[in-house]
Design a protein around this motif. Structure first.
Motif, PDB file in Angstrom:
ATOM      1  N   UNK A   1       0.831  -1.203   0.000  1.00 38.39           N
ATOM      2  CA  UNK A   1       0.000   0.000   0.000  1.00 38.39           C
ATOM      3  C   UNK A   1       0.870   1.259   0.000  1.00 38.39           C
ATOM      4  N   UNK A   2       1.921   1.276   0.814  1.00 37.01           N
ATOM      5  CA  UNK A   2       2.786   2.449   0.879  1.00 37.01           C
ATOM      6  C   UNK A   2       3.578   2.625  -0.414  1.00 37.01           C
ATOM      7  N   UNK A   3       4.035   1.533  -0.996  1.00 37.54           N
ATOM      8  CA  UNK A   3       4.757   1.615  -2.266  1.00 37.54           C
ATOM      9  C   UNK A   3       3.888   2.263  -3.343  1.00 37.54           C
ATOM     10  N   UNK A   4       2.655   1.787  -3.482  1.00 36.15           N
ATOM     11  CA  UNK A   4       1.770   2.325  -4.514  1.00 36.15           C
ATOM     12  C   UNK A   4       1.383   3.758  -4.186  1.00 36.15           C
ATOM     13  N   UNK A   5       1.153   4.064  -2.911  1.00 33.90           N
ATOM     14  CA  UNK A   5       0.808   5.434  -2.531  1.00 33.90           C
ATOM     15  C   UNK A   5       1.929   6.405  -2.890  1.00 33.90           C
ATOM     16  N   UNK A   6       3.160   6.006  -2.659  1.00 30.61           N
ATOM     17  CA  UNK A   6       4.286   6.869  -3.014  1.00 30.61           C
ATOM     18  C   UNK A   6       4.385   7.045  -4.527  1.00 30.61           C
ATOM     19  N   UNK A   7       4.134   5.982  -5.273  1.00 33.66           N
ATOM     20  CA  UNK A   7       4.137   6.098  -6.735  1.00 33.66           C
ATOM     21  C   UNK A   7       3.041   7.053  -7.195  1.00 33.66           C
ATOM     22  N   UNK A   8       1.861   6.930  -6.611  1.00 36.91           N
ATOM     23  CA  UNK A   8       0.763   7.830  -6.955  1.00 36.91           C
ATOM     24  C   UNK A   8       1.091   9.275  -6.599  1.00 36.91           C
TER      25      UNK A   8
END
Length: 342
Positions: free
Chosen positions: A30-37
């Motif tokens: 979740x944090x990985x994708x949030x940072x990408x977003x």
């Protein structure tokens, strides 16, 4: 663009409307994708606390970005806004008109700020949001440990551009594993769903993938477990607060003066995910002896994590001076914290 600091009025204390969630297999995803977003790209620097679980740094690394470690404060155990602002005043420089800020020592772009609510206690979010605004940093909350915690009446994970939760087996509620991305931006919510479902475009029969995505969907069985756990969340939170009160009473009656129990910061309501004893610096050298005696007695006490800049993969990452984090790491003992103990 990062948001302006929240208003200090009644409106800013209300629950966020139209909050959208996207479930993931674990909090790190979740944090990985949030940072990408949030726009983090390879070679960017992302400011995170040195006192946090390694997953915070790993999520940054998975995107090819660089963790940039900052100090914590004694009252919240989270990022220290005063120390961070002082550090950035000498370390950050403008990249050019509209291009944001960069680390003057490495030349890399400073892209995001990730406060982590340590052991469930909310950070000083108003001050951190102001820093994010001033330095054009996307603020992404790591609320993995703080489900049920509130900062001035508003749930953690809902202040930044995005926030993330964890439902790991040791969290306040669990789906056996799992996590979630939070945002009140419909565009980001839709993109999160797209990225976490292999970036497959809707079509009746074709498999068309417009960008690199991830198979980060939470299985239905895990989600069903999570729904059942959510029904029990108020009771879990009440039990943890009851346990915190019992610990406070026990230590007050003991007359112990060389340690204190971590209490929720002023204006906050913590979920007390972990009950935390903090030794005075003068007895910090006794921490390991206490851990040994208590574990020999069958009590699962634990220290804080090894600070991230001391781990081999992250020793060469940029970092601010870390005196408070290094002191806390020597003095923290986490006590048995199950809601069932209350």
């Amino acid at each position: 663009m990062p948001r302006s600091p929240p208003r200090r009025d009644d409106q800013s204390r209300q629950p966020v409307r139209d909050q959208h969630r996207r479930h993931c297999p674990h909090g790190t995803a979740a944090l990985q994708v949030a940072l990408q977003l949030a726009g983090v790209e390879a070679k960017d620097e992302v400011i995170i606390p040195a006192l946090t679980f390694v997953a915070t740094a790993n999520a940054v690394h998975y995107l090819g970005a660089i963790p940039h470690f900052a100090d914590s404060e004694d009252q919240t155990l989270g990022l220290d806004p005063a120390a961070l602002r002082d550090w950035l005043s000498t370390t950050a420089e403008r990249s050019g008109a509209g291009a944001g800020w960069r680390n003057r020592h490495t030349g890399r772009r400073l892209r995001a700020l990730v406060p982590m609510h340590c052991f469930g206690h909310p950070c000083d979010l108003d001050a951190l949001l102001a820093i994010a605004h001033d330095y054009q940093l996307a603020l992404v909350e790591d609320a993995a440990e703080s489900l049920g915690s509130r900062y001035h009446g508003r749930h953690t994970g809902t202040f930044g551009l995005l926030g993330t939760l964890s439902f790991n087996g040791n969290k306040t509620i669990t789906t056996g594993g799992g996590g979630a991305i939070l945002t009140d931006d419909m565009h980001l919510a839709d993109h999160a769903k797209h990225l976490t479902t292999t970036a497959k475009r809707p079509h009746r029969w074709e498999s068309i993938h417009g960008e690199i995505g991830y198979n980060y969907r939470m299985p239905n069985l895990n989600a069903a477990l999570g729904c059942a756990q959510l029904e029990q969340l108020p009771d879990f939170l009440a039990s943890k607060r009851c346990l915190a009160a019992r610990y406070c009473d026990a230590f007050a009656d003991s007359g112990l003066e060389q340690a204190r129990l971590m209490q929720e910061p002023p204006g906050c309501k913590s979920n007390y995910w972990l009950q935390t004893l903090i030794l005075d610096e003068r007895v910090a050298d006794q921490r390991d002896a206490i851990l040994e005696v208590t574990n020999d007695a069958g009590l699962m006490t634990r220290p804080a994590w090894t600070l991230l800049h001391q781990l081999p993969p992250y020793r060469d990452c940029p970092r601010a001076p870390l005196p408070v984090a290094e002191s806390l790491a020597r003095r923290i003992i986490n006590l048995p914290s199950s809601a069932g103990l209350a």
